[in-house]
Design a protein around this motif. Structure first.
Motif, PDB file in Angstrom:
ATOM      1  N   ALA A  49       0.839  -1.204   0.000  1.00 44.42           N
ATOM      2  CA  ALA A  49       0.000   0.000   0.000  1.00 44.42           C
ATOM      3  C   ALA A  49       0.874   1.254   0.000  1.00 44.42           C
ATOM      4  CB  ALA A  49      -0.940  -0.009   1.195  1.00 44.42           C
ATOM      5  N   HIS A  50       1.911   1.249   0.814  1.00 50.15           N
ATOM      6  CA  HIS A  50       2.832   2.385   0.858  1.00 50.15           C
ATOM      7  C   HIS A  50       3.514   2.579  -0.495  1.00 50.15           C
ATOM      8  CE1 HIS A  50       6.021   5.079   2.182  1.00 50.15           C
ATOM      9  NE2 HIS A  50       6.846   4.271   1.547  1.00 50.15           N
ATOM     10  N   MET A  51       4.015   1.493  -1.054  1.00 55.67           N
ATOM     11  CA  MET A  51       4.708   1.583  -2.337  1.00 55.67           C
ATOM     12  C   MET A  51       3.774   2.073  -3.443  1.00 55.67           C
ATOM     13  SD  MET A  51       7.887   0.853  -1.903  1.00 55.67           S
ATOM     14  CE  MET A  51       8.501   0.462  -3.531  1.00 55.67           C
ATOM     15  N   SER A  52       2.535   1.616  -3.454  1.00 59.61           N
ATOM     16  CA  SER A  52       1.576   2.033  -4.484  1.00 59.61           C
ATOM     17  C   SER A  52       1.246   3.520  -4.369  1.00 59.61           C
ATOM     18  CB  SER A  52       0.293   1.210  -4.381  1.00 59.61           C
ATOM     19  OG  SER A  52       0.562  -0.135  -4.710  1.00 59.61           O
ATOM     20  N   ARG A  53       1.305   4.038  -3.151  1.00 57.77           N
ATOM     21  CA  ARG A  53       1.034   5.461  -2.946  1.00 57.77           C
ATOM     22  C   ARG A  53       2.190   6.306  -3.478  1.00 57.77           C
ATOM     23  NH1 ARG A  53       1.871   9.506   0.665  1.00 57.77           N
ATOM     24  NH2 ARG A  53       3.146   8.306   2.103  1.00 57.77           N
ATOM     25  N   CYS A  54       3.424   5.854  -3.268  1.00 57.45           N
ATOM     26  CA  CYS A  54       4.606   6.643  -3.613  1.00 57.45           C
ATOM     27  C   CYS A  54       5.156   6.378  -5.011  1.00 57.45           C
ATOM     28  CB  CYS A  54       5.710   6.396  -2.591  1.00 57.45           C
ATOM     29  SG  CYS A  54       5.325   6.972  -0.924  1.00 57.45           S
ATOM     30  N   TYR A  55       4.908   5.202  -5.563  1.00 52.41           N
ATOM     31  CA  TYR A  55       5.540   4.789  -6.813  1.00 52.41           C
ATOM     32  C   TYR A  55       4.540   4.073  -7.715  1.00 52.41           C
ATOM     33  CZ  TYR A  55       9.416   5.171  -3.510  1.00 52.41           C
ATOM     34  OH  TYR A  55      10.275   5.618  -2.543  1.00 52.41           O
ATOM     35  N   ALA A  56       4.673   4.290  -9.014  1.00 50.33           N
ATOM     36  CA  ALA A  56       3.959   3.486 -10.019  1.00 50.33           C
ATOM     37  C   ALA A  56       5.041   2.704 -10.745  1.00 50.33           C
ATOM     38  CB  ALA A  56       3.183   4.369 -10.972  1.00 50.33           C
ATOM     39  N   VAL A  85       4.857  10.334  -5.045  1.00 49.03           N
ATOM     40  CA  VAL A  85       4.704  11.079  -3.794  1.00 49.03           C
ATOM     41  C   VAL A  85       5.988  10.892  -2.996  1.00 49.03           C
ATOM     42  CG1 VAL A  85       3.389  11.231  -1.629  1.00 49.03           C
ATOM     43  CG2 VAL A  85       2.197  10.738  -3.767  1.00 49.03           C
ATOM     44  N   THR A  86       6.489  11.976  -2.409  1.00 48.55           N
ATOM     45  CA  THR A  86       7.744  11.909  -1.670  1.00 48.55           C
ATOM     46  C   THR A  86       7.685  10.853  -0.575  1.00 48.55           C
ATOM     47  OG1 THR A  86       8.154  14.247  -2.115  1.00 48.55           O
ATOM     48  CG2 THR A  86       9.409  13.245  -0.314  1.00 48.55           C
ATOM     49  N   ASP A  87       8.665   9.970  -0.595  1.00 51.14           N
ATOM     50  CA  ASP A  87       8.808   8.929   0.407  1.00 51.14           C
ATOM     51  C   ASP A  87       9.739   9.464   1.488  1.00 51.14           C
ATOM     52  OD1 ASP A  87       8.709   6.481   1.706  1.00 51.14           O
ATOM     53  OD2 ASP A  87       9.302   5.311  -0.053  1.00 51.14           O
ATOM     54  N   GLU A  88       9.397   9.207   2.737  1.00 55.32           N
ATOM     55  CA  GLU A  88      10.147   9.743   3.874  1.00 55.32           C
ATOM     56  C   GLU A  88      11.642   9.443   3.769  1.00 55.32           C
ATOM     57  OE1 GLU A  88      10.367   9.275   8.724  1.00 55.32           O
ATOM     58  OE2 GLU A  88       8.592   8.553   7.682  1.00 55.32           O
ATOM     59  N   GLY A  89      12.441  10.500   3.924  1.00 55.43           N
ATOM     60  CA  GLY A  89      13.895  10.355   3.905  1.00 55.43           C
ATOM     61  C   GLY A  89      14.506  10.287   2.518  1.00 55.43           C
ATOM     62  N   LEU A  90      13.697  10.413   1.480  1.00 55.34           N
ATOM     63  CA  LEU A  90      14.180  10.331   0.104  1.00 55.34           C
ATOM     64  C   LEU A  90      13.963  11.662  -0.607  1.00 55.34           C
ATOM     65  CD1 LEU A  90      12.877   6.755  -0.761  1.00 55.34           C
ATOM     66  CD2 LEU A  90      15.202   7.437  -0.144  1.00 55.34           C
ATOM     67  N   PRO A  91      14.551  11.839  -1.785  1.00 54.92           N
ATOM     68  CA  PRO A  91      14.370  13.107  -2.508  1.00 54.92           C
ATOM     69  C   PRO A  91      12.892  13.407  -2.758  1.00 54.92           C
ATOM     70  CG  PRO A  91      16.091  11.787  -3.541  1.00 54.92           C
ATOM     71  CD  PRO A  91      15.431  10.921  -2.508  1.00 54.92           C
ATOM     72  N   GLU A  92      12.619  14.678  -3.003  1.00 52.19           N
ATOM     73  CA  GLU A  92      11.243  15.113  -3.264  1.00 52.19           C
ATOM     74  C   GLU A  92      10.748  14.536  -4.591  1.00 52.19           C
ATOM     75  OE1 GLU A  92       8.776  19.233  -3.971  1.00 52.19           O
ATOM     76  OE2 GLU A  92      10.590  19.286  -2.737  1.00 52.19           O
ATOM     77  N   ALA A  93       9.498  14.087  -4.565  1.00 47.79           N
ATOM     78  CA  ALA A  93       8.885  13.520  -5.767  1.00 47.79           C
ATOM     79  C   ALA A  93       8.170  14.602  -6.558  1.00 47.79           C
ATOM     80  CB  ALA A  93       7.887  12.425  -5.380  1.00 47.79           C
ATOM     81  N   HIS A  94       8.343  14.537  -7.875  1.00 48.56           N
ATOM     82  CA  HIS A  94       7.566  15.398  -8.772  1.00 48.56           C
ATOM     83  C   HIS A  94       7.381  14.703 -10.120  1.00 48.56           C
ATOM     84  CE1 HIS A  94      11.495  16.714 -10.405  1.00 48.56           C
ATOM     85  NE2 HIS A  94      11.850  16.867  -9.142  1.00 48.56           N
ATOM     86  N   GLY A  95       7.058  13.418 -10.046  1.00 43.17           N
ATOM     87  CA  GLY A  95       6.751  12.656 -11.247  1.00 43.17           C
ATOM     88  C   GLY A  95       7.952  12.165 -12.032  1.00 43.17           C
ATOM     89  N   TRP A 125      19.101   4.784  -8.088  1.00 38.55           N
ATOM     90  CA  TRP A 125      17.741   5.331  -8.090  1.00 38.55           C
ATOM     91  C   TRP A 125      17.760   6.800  -7.658  1.00 38.55           C
ATOM     92  CZ3 TRP A 125      14.708   7.506  -4.299  1.00 38.55           C
ATOM     93  CH2 TRP A 125      13.379   7.741  -4.630  1.00 38.55           C
ATOM     94  N   THR A 126      18.504   7.102  -6.597  1.00 37.43           N
ATOM     95  CA  THR A 126      18.572   8.467  -6.091  1.00 37.43           C
ATOM     96  C   THR A 126      19.138   9.413  -7.147  1.00 37.43           C
ATOM     97  OG1 THR A 126      18.822   7.666  -3.827  1.00 37.43           O
ATOM     98  CG2 THR A 126      19.505   9.932  -4.246  1.00 37.43           C
ATOM     99  N   ARG A 127      20.183   8.989  -7.862  1.00 38.48           N
ATOM    100  CA  ARG A 127      20.730   9.819  -8.947  1.00 38.48           C
ATOM    101  C   ARG A 127      19.687  10.076 -10.024  1.00 38.48           C
ATOM    102  NH1 ARG A 127      25.281   6.745  -8.002  1.00 38.48           N
ATOM    103  NH2 ARG A 127      24.741   5.249  -9.612  1.00 38.48           N
ATOM    104  N   GLN A 128      18.938   9.050 -10.371  1.00 40.32           N
ATOM    105  CA  GLN A 128      17.945   9.196 -11.430  1.00 40.32           C
ATOM    106  C   GLN A 128      16.830  10.166 -11.044  1.00 40.32           C
ATOM    107  OE1 GLN A 128      16.625   5.685 -13.631  1.00 40.32           O
ATOM    108  NE2 GLN A 128      18.286   4.536 -12.651  1.00 40.32           N
ATOM    109  N   VAL A 129      16.348  10.080  -9.826  1.00 45.34           N
ATOM    110  CA  VAL A 129      15.225  10.946  -9.437  1.00 45.34           C
ATOM    111  C   VAL A 129      15.685  12.334  -8.986  1.00 45.34           C
ATOM    112  CG1 VAL A 129      13.731   8.994  -8.862  1.00 45.34           C
ATOM    113  CG2 VAL A 129      15.029  10.151  -7.043  1.00 45.34           C
TER     114      VAL A 129
END
Length: 131
Positions: A49-56, A85-95, A125-129
């Motif tokens: 559920a958490h992953m589906s909220r933050c990632y497709a 959606v931004t996951d706690e402790g990770l870079p900000e999400a913007h698609g 992953w962090t470099r990519q996003v």
């Protein structure tokens, strides 16, 4: 026994958490790349559920291997994703989109998955996003 792993990945790609859960033992041990081992279907469902909220995400180029006894399997694949959606402790999400090589290892008991261990390169992953 590879059929249960194939069903698991088919369910993942369909976004069908219930079908994924049906592939698991009640006491499944879920070893995530970063974090603590989660035990049981309920913890696995909460993770999904958490992953589906933050990632497709969908998986491609899936190759599944198993040992002769059918009690262990491994898979290599590419994760094709969008960070929603931004996951706690990770870079900000913007698609942001990403493609990430990954692998999973499985223990199979009575035609169900009793352990899932997943690995990927978090720095990649962090470099990519973050680009």
């Amino acid at each position: 026994m590879m059929q249960v792993v194939t069903r698991y990945f088919d369910a993942f790609n369909a976004g069908d958490t219930d079908a994924m859960l049906a592939c698991l033992t009640d006491d499944v041990a879920h070893h995530v790349n970063e974090g603590q081992v989660r035990k049981g279907r309920t913890a696995f469902a909460e993770f999904c559920a958490h992953m589906s909220r933050c990632y497709a995400e969908t998986l491609s180029d899936i190759v599944i291997l198993s040992d002769p006894s059918g009690t262990r399997a491994a898979a290599e694949y590419v994760v094709n994703g969008t960070y929603l959606v931004t996951d706690e402790g990770l870079p900000e999400a913007h698609g942001q989109t990403y493609q990430l090589p990954a692998g999973s290892f499985f223990d199979i008991v009575d035609r169900r998955i009793a352990r899932v261990t997943t690995y990927y390169n978090l720095a990649d992953w962090t470099r990519q996003v973050s680009a």
